[in-house]
Design a protein around this motif. Structure first.
Motif, PDB file in Angstrom:
ATOM      1  N   GLU A  38       0.686  -1.275  -0.066  1.00  0.00           N
ATOM      2  CA  GLU A  38      -0.186   0.044  -0.108  1.00  0.00           C
ATOM      3  C   GLU A  38       0.954   1.334   0.092  1.00  0.00           C
ATOM      4  O   GLU A  38       0.471   2.033  -0.699  1.00  0.00           O
ATOM      5  CB  GLU A  38      -0.890  -0.138   1.190  1.00  0.00           C
ATOM      6  N   ALA A  39       1.835   1.248   0.905  1.00  0.00           N
ATOM      7  CA  ALA A  39       2.791   2.306   0.779  1.00  0.00           C
ATOM      8  C   ALA A  39       3.389   2.763  -0.585  1.00  0.00           C
ATOM      9  O   ALA A  39       3.906   3.638  -0.807  1.00  0.00           O
ATOM     10  CB  ALA A  39       3.950   2.324   2.128  1.00  0.00           C
ATOM     11  N   ALA A  40       3.784   1.401  -1.138  1.00  0.00           N
ATOM     12  CA  ALA A  40       4.400   1.599  -2.514  1.00  0.00           C
ATOM     13  C   ALA A  40       3.511   2.322  -3.482  1.00  0.00           C
ATOM     14  O   ALA A  40       3.828   3.089  -4.378  1.00  0.00           O
ATOM     15  CB  ALA A  40       5.057   0.254  -3.135  1.00  0.00           C
ATOM     16  N   ASP A  41       2.311   2.380  -3.369  1.00  0.00           N
ATOM     17  CA  ASP A  41       1.207   2.879  -4.081  1.00  0.00           C
ATOM     18  C   ASP A  41       0.961   4.178  -3.892  1.00  0.00           C
ATOM     19  O   ASP A  41       0.376   5.085  -4.768  1.00  0.00           O
ATOM     20  CB  ASP A  41      -0.216   2.126  -4.199  1.00  0.00           C
ATOM     21  N   VAL A  42       1.383   4.868  -2.759  1.00  0.00           N
ATOM     22  CA  VAL A  42       1.277   6.100  -2.285  1.00  0.00           C
ATOM     23  C   VAL A  42       2.471   6.866  -3.430  1.00  0.00           C
ATOM     24  O   VAL A  42       3.523   6.783  -3.109  1.00  0.00           O
ATOM     25  CB  VAL A  42       1.543   6.552  -1.111  1.00  0.00           C
ATOM     26  N   SER A  43       1.942   7.960  -4.235  1.00  0.00           N
ATOM     27  CA  SER A  43       2.684   8.424  -5.010  1.00  0.00           C
ATOM     28  C   SER A  43       3.959   9.266  -4.317  1.00  0.00           C
ATOM     29  O   SER A  43       5.180   9.354  -4.785  1.00  0.00           O
ATOM     30  CB  SER A  43       2.047   9.402  -6.160  1.00  0.00           C
ATOM     31  N   ALA A  44       3.505   9.994  -3.451  1.00  0.00           N
ATOM     32  CA  ALA A  44       4.749  10.803  -2.600  1.00  0.00           C
ATOM     33  C   ALA A  44       5.746  10.081  -2.222  1.00  0.00           C
ATOM     34  O   ALA A  44       7.172  10.046  -2.179  1.00  0.00           O
ATOM     35  CB  ALA A  44       4.057  11.593  -1.432  1.00  0.00           C
ATOM     36  N   TYR A  45       5.325   8.612  -1.604  1.00  0.00           N
ATOM     37  CA  TYR A  45       6.352   7.689  -1.018  1.00  0.00           C
ATOM     38  C   TYR A  45       7.193   7.147  -2.335  1.00  0.00           C
ATOM     39  O   TYR A  45       8.383   7.114  -2.083  1.00  0.00           O
ATOM     40  CB  TYR A  45       5.752   6.785  -0.267  1.00  0.00           C
ATOM     41  N   ALA A  46       6.310   6.770  -3.321  1.00  0.00           N
ATOM     42  CA  ALA A  46       7.281   6.395  -4.315  1.00  0.00           C
ATOM     43  C   ALA A  46       7.971   7.178  -5.034  1.00  0.00           C
ATOM     44  O   ALA A  46       9.267   6.765  -5.484  1.00  0.00           O
ATOM     45  CB  ALA A  46       6.080   5.680  -5.371  1.00  0.00           C
ATOM     46  N   ASP A  47       7.606   8.302  -5.484  1.00  0.00           N
ATOM     47  CA  ASP A  47       8.608   9.638  -5.802  1.00  0.00           C
ATOM     48  C   ASP A  47       9.677   9.529  -5.181  1.00  0.00           C
ATOM     49  O   ASP A  47      10.956   9.713  -5.531  1.00  0.00           O
ATOM     50  CB  ASP A  47       7.727  10.860  -5.897  1.00  0.00           C
ATOM     51  N   GLN A  48       9.524   9.643  -4.004  1.00  0.00           N
ATOM     52  CA  GLN A  48      10.866   9.943  -2.952  1.00  0.00           C
ATOM     53  C   GLN A  48      11.887   8.834  -2.989  1.00  0.00           C
ATOM     54  O   GLN A  48      13.051   8.939  -3.060  1.00  0.00           O
ATOM     55  CB  GLN A  48      10.375  10.319  -1.437  1.00  0.00           C
ATOM     56  N   ALA A  49      11.406   7.463  -2.990  1.00  0.00           N
ATOM     57  CA  ALA A  49      12.087   6.222  -3.197  1.00  0.00           C
ATOM     58  C   ALA A  49      12.874   6.305  -4.323  1.00  0.00           C
ATOM     59  O   ALA A  49      14.069   5.901  -4.217  1.00  0.00           O
ATOM     60  CB  ALA A  49      11.117   5.070  -3.025  1.00  0.00           C
ATOM     61  N   VAL A  50      12.302   6.780  -5.454  1.00  0.00           N
ATOM     62  CA  VAL A  50      12.923   6.707  -6.849  1.00  0.00           C
ATOM     63  C   VAL A  50      13.991   7.951  -6.719  1.00  0.00           C
ATOM     64  O   VAL A  50      15.297   7.799  -7.086  1.00  0.00           O
ATOM     65  CB  VAL A  50      11.942   7.074  -7.807  1.00  0.00           C
ATOM     66  N   GLU A  51      13.549   9.203  -6.192  1.00  0.00           N
ATOM     67  CA  GLU A  51      14.608  10.171  -5.808  1.00  0.00           C
ATOM     68  C   GLU A  51      15.913   9.809  -5.094  1.00  0.00           C
ATOM     69  O   GLU A  51      17.007  10.003  -5.397  1.00  0.00           O
ATOM     70  CB  GLU A  51      13.968  11.440  -5.182  1.00  0.00           C
ATOM     71  N   GLN A  52      15.496   9.087  -3.970  1.00  0.00           N
ATOM     72  CA  GLN A  52      16.593   8.743  -3.220  1.00  0.00           C
ATOM     73  C   GLN A  52      17.575   7.639  -3.700  1.00  0.00           C
ATOM     74  O   GLN A  52      18.782   7.468  -3.332  1.00  0.00           O
ATOM     75  CB  GLN A  52      16.044   8.267  -1.900  1.00  0.00           C
ATOM     76  N   SER A  53      16.891   6.725  -4.595  1.00  0.00           N
ATOM     77  CA  SER A  53      17.824   5.619  -5.236  1.00  0.00           C
ATOM     78  C   SER A  53      18.617   5.905  -6.302  1.00  0.00           C
ATOM     79  O   SER A  53      19.342   5.322  -6.708  1.00  0.00           O
ATOM     80  CB  SER A  53      16.940   4.463  -5.434  1.00  0.00           C
ATOM     81  N   ALA A  54      18.171   7.230  -6.984  1.00  0.00           N
ATOM     82  CA  ALA A  54      19.047   7.772  -8.291  1.00  0.00           C
ATOM     83  C   ALA A  54      20.443   7.674  -8.009  1.00  0.00           C
ATOM     84  O   ALA A  54      21.211   7.201  -8.746  1.00  0.00           O
ATOM     85  CB  ALA A  54      18.376   8.973  -8.684  1.00  0.00           C
ATOM     86  N   PRO A  55      20.832   8.412  -6.978  1.00  0.00           N
ATOM     87  CA  PRO A  55      22.415   8.473  -6.696  1.00  0.00           C
ATOM     88  C   PRO A  55      22.880   7.175  -6.422  1.00  0.00           C
ATOM     89  O   PRO A  55      24.108   6.829  -6.835  1.00  0.00           O
ATOM     90  CB  PRO A  55      22.665   9.564  -5.459  1.00  0.00           C
TER      91      PRO A  55
END
Length: 138
Positions: A60-77
């Motif tokens: 469910e948390a993975a479906d929250v766009s704010a959480y998913a966007d932040q996870a992608v942003e944090q994983s890019a580096p």
């Protein structure tokens, strides 16, 4: 302050996410605990706290766009650093990960064996702890 509906999540959700692998489930929980401490910023801290408290499932948390966007942003580096590593450095990191996973698996196996042994050693009285004997209202 804990939410009145909080109930700490048990490992069953993490086992589901890791294909019933207790070692990977333990690592997943540890990762969420690190995020809950603020390691990944305030948004991922909130997400991890929601999951660990049982207020929200991990899927469910993975479906929250704010959480998913932040996870992608944090994983890019991290992805950029991985791409910049040599094959030897990647292999070394992969070997370190395999060792950690093996250590976690040994701990999980040891804990499971310990629980089984303790249950087998517990004397059986033939009655349930909750059979009502041993106390009286009068």
């Amino acid at each position: 302050m804990p939410h009145p509906m909080d109930k700490p999540v048990d490992d069953s959700e993490f086992l589901e996410m890791t294909g019933q692998d207790p070692a990977q489930a333990r690592i997943l929980r540890q990762s969420l605990e690190h995020l809950a401490s603020g390691l990944g910023g305030s948004t991922l801290k909130e997400m991890a706290q929601e999951v660990l408290s049982g207020r929200m499932g991990l899927r469910e948390a993975a479906d929250v766009s704010a959480y998913a966007d932040q996870a992608v942003e944090q994983s890019a580096p991290v992805a950029e650093k991985w791409a910049a590593l040599s094959d030897a450095e990647r292999e070394e990191l992969a070997a370190d990960g395999e060792r950690r996973l093996a250590d976690e698996q040994r701990q999980a196996d040891s804990s499971s064996a310990m629980r089984t042994t303790q249950q087998a050693e517990r004397p059986s009285t033939g009655t349930s702890r909750h059979d009502g004997s041993g106390w009286s209202l009068y």
